[in-house]
Each structure stands twice: as C-alpha cells, then as structure tokens.
Design a protein around this motif. Structure first.
Motif, PDB file in Angstrom:
ATOM      1  N   SER A  19       0.863  -1.184   0.000  1.00 48.42           N
ATOM      2  CA  SER A  19       0.000   0.000   0.000  1.00 48.42           C
ATOM      3  C   SER A  19       0.899   1.233   0.000  1.00 48.42           C
ATOM      4  CB  SER A  19      -0.939   0.017   1.208  1.00 48.42           C
ATOM      5  OG  SER A  19      -0.223   0.260   2.394  1.00 48.42           O
ATOM      6  N   LEU A  20       0.333   2.333  -0.435  1.00 46.52           N
ATOM      7  CA  LEU A  20       1.081   3.585  -0.476  1.00 46.52           C
ATOM      8  C   LEU A  20       0.299   4.686   0.216  1.00 46.52           C
ATOM      9  CD1 LEU A  20       2.326   3.813  -4.192  1.00 46.52           C
ATOM     10  CD2 LEU A  20       3.695   3.303  -2.166  1.00 46.52           C
ATOM     11  N   HIS A  21       1.017   5.544   0.918  1.00 44.97           N
ATOM     12  CA  HIS A  21       0.455   6.775   1.451  1.00 44.97           C
ATOM     13  C   HIS A  21       0.884   7.881   0.503  1.00 44.97           C
ATOM     14  CE1 HIS A  21       0.644  10.177   4.586  1.00 44.97           C
ATOM     15  NE2 HIS A  21      -0.505  10.190   3.959  1.00 44.97           N
ATOM     16  N   ILE A  22      -0.086   8.597  -0.055  1.00 45.37           N
ATOM     17  CA  ILE A  22       0.189   9.628  -1.048  1.00 45.37           C
ATOM     18  C   ILE A  22      -0.274  10.983  -0.527  1.00 45.37           C
ATOM     19  CG2 ILE A  22      -0.236  10.415  -3.412  1.00 45.37           C
ATOM     20  CD1 ILE A  22      -0.786   7.516  -4.157  1.00 45.37           C
ATOM     21  N   ALA A  23       0.567  11.992  -0.686  1.00 48.41           N
ATOM     22  CA  ALA A  23       0.205  13.372  -0.384  1.00 48.41           C
ATOM     23  C   ALA A  23      -0.162  14.050  -1.698  1.00 48.41           C
ATOM     24  CB  ALA A  23       1.360  14.100   0.291  1.00 48.41           C
ATOM     25  N   LEU A  24      -1.403  14.486  -1.813  1.00 45.17           N
ATOM     26  CA  LEU A  24      -1.863  15.201  -3.001  1.00 45.17           C
ATOM     27  C   LEU A  24      -1.854  16.693  -2.680  1.00 45.17           C
ATOM     28  CD1 LEU A  24      -5.029  13.093  -3.869  1.00 45.17           C
ATOM     29  CD2 LEU A  24      -2.713  12.731  -4.652  1.00 45.17           C
ATOM     30  N   ILE A  25      -1.085  17.451  -3.459  1.00 41.54           N
ATOM     31  CA  ILE A  25      -0.995  18.887  -3.245  1.00 41.54           C
ATOM     32  C   ILE A  25      -1.133  19.601  -4.579  1.00 41.54           C
ATOM     33  CG2 ILE A  25       0.432  18.637  -1.170  1.00 41.54           C
ATOM     34  CD1 ILE A  25       2.875  19.421  -2.876  1.00 41.54           C
ATOM     35  N   SER A  26      -1.351  20.902  -4.518  1.00 40.03           N
ATOM     36  CA  SER A  26      -1.410  21.689  -5.743  1.00 40.03           C
ATOM     37  C   SER A  26      -1.203  23.161  -5.411  1.00 40.03           C
ATOM     38  CB  SER A  26      -2.760  21.493  -6.434  1.00 40.03           C
ATOM     39  OG  SER A  26      -2.738  22.069  -7.732  1.00 40.03           O
ATOM     40  N   ASP A  27      -0.907  23.915  -6.441  1.00 43.02           N
ATOM     41  CA  ASP A  27      -0.876  25.370  -6.370  1.00 43.02           C
ATOM     42  C   ASP A  27      -0.030  25.903  -5.218  1.00 43.02           C
ATOM     43  OD1 ASP A  27      -2.878  26.281  -8.585  1.00 43.02           O
ATOM     44  OD2 ASP A  27      -3.766  24.544  -7.607  1.00 43.02           O
ATOM     45  N   THR A  28       1.227  25.466  -5.188  1.00 40.98           N
ATOM     46  CA  THR A  28       2.158  25.961  -4.177  1.00 40.98           C
ATOM     47  C   THR A  28       2.624  27.381  -4.497  1.00 40.98           C
ATOM     48  OG1 THR A  28       3.858  24.709  -5.369  1.00 40.98           O
ATOM     49  CG2 THR A  28       3.044  23.761  -3.324  1.00 40.98           C
ATOM     50  N   HIS A  29       2.725  27.724  -5.764  1.00 42.20           N
ATOM     51  CA  HIS A  29       3.139  29.079  -6.172  1.00 42.20           C
ATOM     52  C   HIS A  29       4.386  29.540  -5.419  1.00 42.20           C
ATOM     53  CE1 HIS A  29      -0.402  30.073  -8.694  1.00 42.20           C
ATOM     54  NE2 HIS A  29      -1.019  29.219  -7.894  1.00 42.20           N
ATOM     55  N   ILE A  37       4.870  20.360   5.754  1.00 38.50           N
ATOM     56  CA  ILE A  37       6.031  19.482   5.577  1.00 38.50           C
ATOM     57  C   ILE A  37       5.903  18.144   6.301  1.00 38.50           C
ATOM     58  CG2 ILE A  37       8.519  19.265   5.976  1.00 38.50           C
ATOM     59  CD1 ILE A  37       8.740  22.249   5.211  1.00 38.50           C
ATOM     60  N   PRO A  38       5.460  18.080   7.567  1.00 43.20           N
ATOM     61  CA  PRO A  38       5.335  16.764   8.215  1.00 43.20           C
ATOM     62  C   PRO A  38       4.402  15.798   7.464  1.00 43.20           C
ATOM     63  CG  PRO A  38       5.188  18.499   9.853  1.00 43.20           C
ATOM     64  CD  PRO A  38       5.164  19.171   8.505  1.00 43.20           C
ATOM     65  N   HIS A  39       3.356  16.326   6.850  1.00 42.03           N
ATOM     66  CA  HIS A  39       2.446  15.476   6.070  1.00 42.03           C
ATOM     67  C   HIS A  39       3.141  14.937   4.825  1.00 42.03           C
ATOM     68  CE1 HIS A  39      -1.127  16.472   8.440  1.00 42.03           C
ATOM     69  NE2 HIS A  39      -0.568  17.667   8.563  1.00 42.03           N
ATOM     70  N   MET A  56      13.324  25.466  -7.717  1.00 41.98           N
ATOM     71  CA  MET A  56      13.814  25.278  -6.356  1.00 41.98           C
ATOM     72  C   MET A  56      12.766  24.575  -5.491  1.00 41.98           C
ATOM     73  SD  MET A  56      15.587  27.923  -3.624  1.00 41.98           S
ATOM     74  CE  MET A  56      14.524  29.235  -4.099  1.00 41.98           C
ATOM     75  N   LEU A  57      11.516  24.991  -5.616  1.00 43.82           N
ATOM     76  CA  LEU A  57      10.470  24.332  -4.821  1.00 43.82           C
ATOM     77  C   LEU A  57      10.264  22.890  -5.291  1.00 43.82           C
ATOM     78  CD1 LEU A  57       7.851  25.417  -2.785  1.00 43.82           C
ATOM     79  CD2 LEU A  57       6.912  24.066  -4.647  1.00 43.82           C
ATOM     80  N   TRP A  58      10.289  22.667  -6.599  1.00 44.07           N
ATOM     81  CA  TRP A  58      10.117  21.310  -7.124  1.00 44.07           C
ATOM     82  C   TRP A  58      11.229  20.386  -6.616  1.00 44.07           C
ATOM     83  CZ3 TRP A  58       6.718  18.077  -8.311  1.00 44.07           C
ATOM     84  CH2 TRP A  58       6.995  16.950  -9.060  1.00 44.07           C
ATOM     85  N   GLU A  59      12.451  20.874  -6.639  1.00 48.61           N
ATOM     86  CA  GLU A  59      13.572  20.077  -6.137  1.00 48.61           C
ATOM     87  C   GLU A  59      13.440  19.828  -4.630  1.00 48.61           C
ATOM     88  OE1 GLU A  59      15.797  18.506  -7.911  1.00 48.61           O
ATOM     89  OE2 GLU A  59      15.137  19.348  -9.807  1.00 48.61           O
ATOM     90  N   ARG A  60      12.929  20.797  -3.903  1.00 47.82           N
ATOM     91  CA  ARG A  60      12.725  20.615  -2.459  1.00 47.82           C
ATOM     92  C   ARG A  60      11.699  19.516  -2.182  1.00 47.82           C
ATOM     93  NH1 ARG A  60      10.783  25.124   1.868  1.00 47.82           N
ATOM     94  NH2 ARG A  60      11.189  23.868   3.727  1.00 47.82           N
ATOM     95  N   LEU A  61      10.614  19.497  -2.957  1.00 51.85           N
ATOM     96  CA  LEU A  61       9.605  18.438  -2.790  1.00 51.85           C
ATOM     97  C   LEU A  61      10.217  17.071  -3.067  1.00 51.85           C
ATOM     98  CD1 LEU A  61       6.496  20.070  -4.496  1.00 51.85           C
ATOM     99  CD2 LEU A  61       6.844  19.690  -2.038  1.00 51.85           C
ATOM    100  N   LYS A  62      10.987  16.971  -4.151  1.00 47.53           N
ATOM    101  CA  LYS A  62      11.600  15.694  -4.510  1.00 47.53           C
ATOM    102  C   LYS A  62      12.619  15.242  -3.473  1.00 47.53           C
ATOM    103  CE  LYS A  62      13.091  16.356  -8.618  1.00 47.53           C
ATOM    104  NZ  LYS A  62      13.598  16.200  -9.984  1.00 47.53           N
ATOM    105  N   ALA A  63      13.213  16.182  -2.752  1.00 46.28           N
ATOM    106  CA  ALA A  63      14.162  15.833  -1.688  1.00 46.28           C
ATOM    107  C   ALA A  63      13.434  15.283  -0.460  1.00 46.28           C
ATOM    108  CB  ALA A  63      15.006  17.048  -1.303  1.00 46.28           C
TER     109      ALA A  63
END
Length: 170
Positions: A19-29, A37-39, A56-63
């Motif tokens: 099973s996977l726990h997925i965080a769905l997000i959008s529109d970080t701008h 972040i804890p979620h 920079m934000l995209w790379e931060r999410l991937k990290a």
C-alpha cells in the motif's frame, strides 16, 4: 506541443509496496508551508497538481519524498519543462490521470480513468463520475480569496483508495 507522459511509478519508488500513502498537493506558487512538511514527510509519494512556481520548490519536494507533478499555468520558462502537461499511470488497479486545469481534462479520461487529479482553482473539490472521480486537493500555497489552505492524504492499495482532506490554519 504539450507533453503527455505515461510512467511506471514503481520504477520511481524503487520498490513495490502493498500500500502507499500519497500526499496530493497543488498550487504551491513557490510557497511550501512549514505546517505541511510533516504530512509530506510521512508520504511514500507526492503528487502535485501544478503551479509549482519554480524549480527550487520542485527540487525541495523531490528531496522530501519521490514526487510527480504536472505543469500549471504559472509554471513558465525552461525549468518548467521538467513537468509534463499531462501525466498518466496506474497504481495497483487504479488508473490515474493528472492535469492542472479541470476544463482541459481529455474527454476519453472520463471513461478511462478511475481517478483524475487536478488543481488550478485553489478550491478543494471531489466530483463523482460514472466510472471514477475528479479530485482537487485545493492549495497549500498563498491563500486565494477566502478559500482554505488544504491538501489530500490518500491511502491506496490493490483494493482501491481512500482519502481525506486536510485543512491548515496557516
């Protein structure tokens, strides 16, 4: 031409999980709230519905954890080419499509996808379809109008998926 990509998520994750726990997000701008972040750290995968804002934000999410996303209408410039216009993949038996703007969902997806993830409106929304659902997690970026700051936490496995909206004060 807008990019449409079909991927194997298990290659990105490096292993199969029951099973996977997925965080769905959008529109970080360009904004990643500390309260979110804890979620994201608890998730196996982040799915971003577009309007990331910058590389920079995209790379931060991937990290934080493996991440997939689509390009939104504010994602401009050379960096934004790392994000496809549309994304399609399967998780277990769930056929998923991602696109930023709900009104641009390909017509064939309405019959072919079990779950369509969108963003753009900053408004958390769930729309039942005859064969699936359209889900917008809302926005975790700058507040727009008086809409709440929100995301979705999802658990998915071979039996389907369940999810909940999470709202943030700031």
């Amino acid at each position: 031409m807008e990019t449409k990509i079909r991927i194997n998520v298990w290659e990105l994750l490096g292993e199969y999980k029951s099973s996977l726990h997925i965080a769905l997000i959008s529109d970080t701008h360009k904004l990643l709230r500390e309260s979110v972040i804890p979620h994201l750290e608890r998730a196996d995968l982040i799915l971003h519905g577009g309007d990331v804002g910058n590389l920079m934000l995209w790379e931060r999410l991937k990290a934080i954890t493996p991440s997939l996303g689509v390009r939104g209408n504010v994602d401009k410039g050379d960096w934004s080419q790392v994000l496809p216009y549309q994304l399609e993949f399967d998780l277990y038996h769930t056929r998923i499509g991602m696109i930023h703007i709900k009104e641009e969902i390909p017509v064939d997806w309405l019959d072919q996808k079990d779950l369509i993830l969108v963003g753009h409106s900053h408004k958390a929304e769930e729309i039942e379809l005859s064969k699936g659902m359209i889900l917008n997690p809302g926005s975790i970026g700058p507040r727009r109008f008086k809409l709440p700051i929100s995301m979705v936490s999802m658990r998915i496995d071979a039996n389907g998926y369940e999810y909940e909206f999470i709202q943030f004060e700031n």
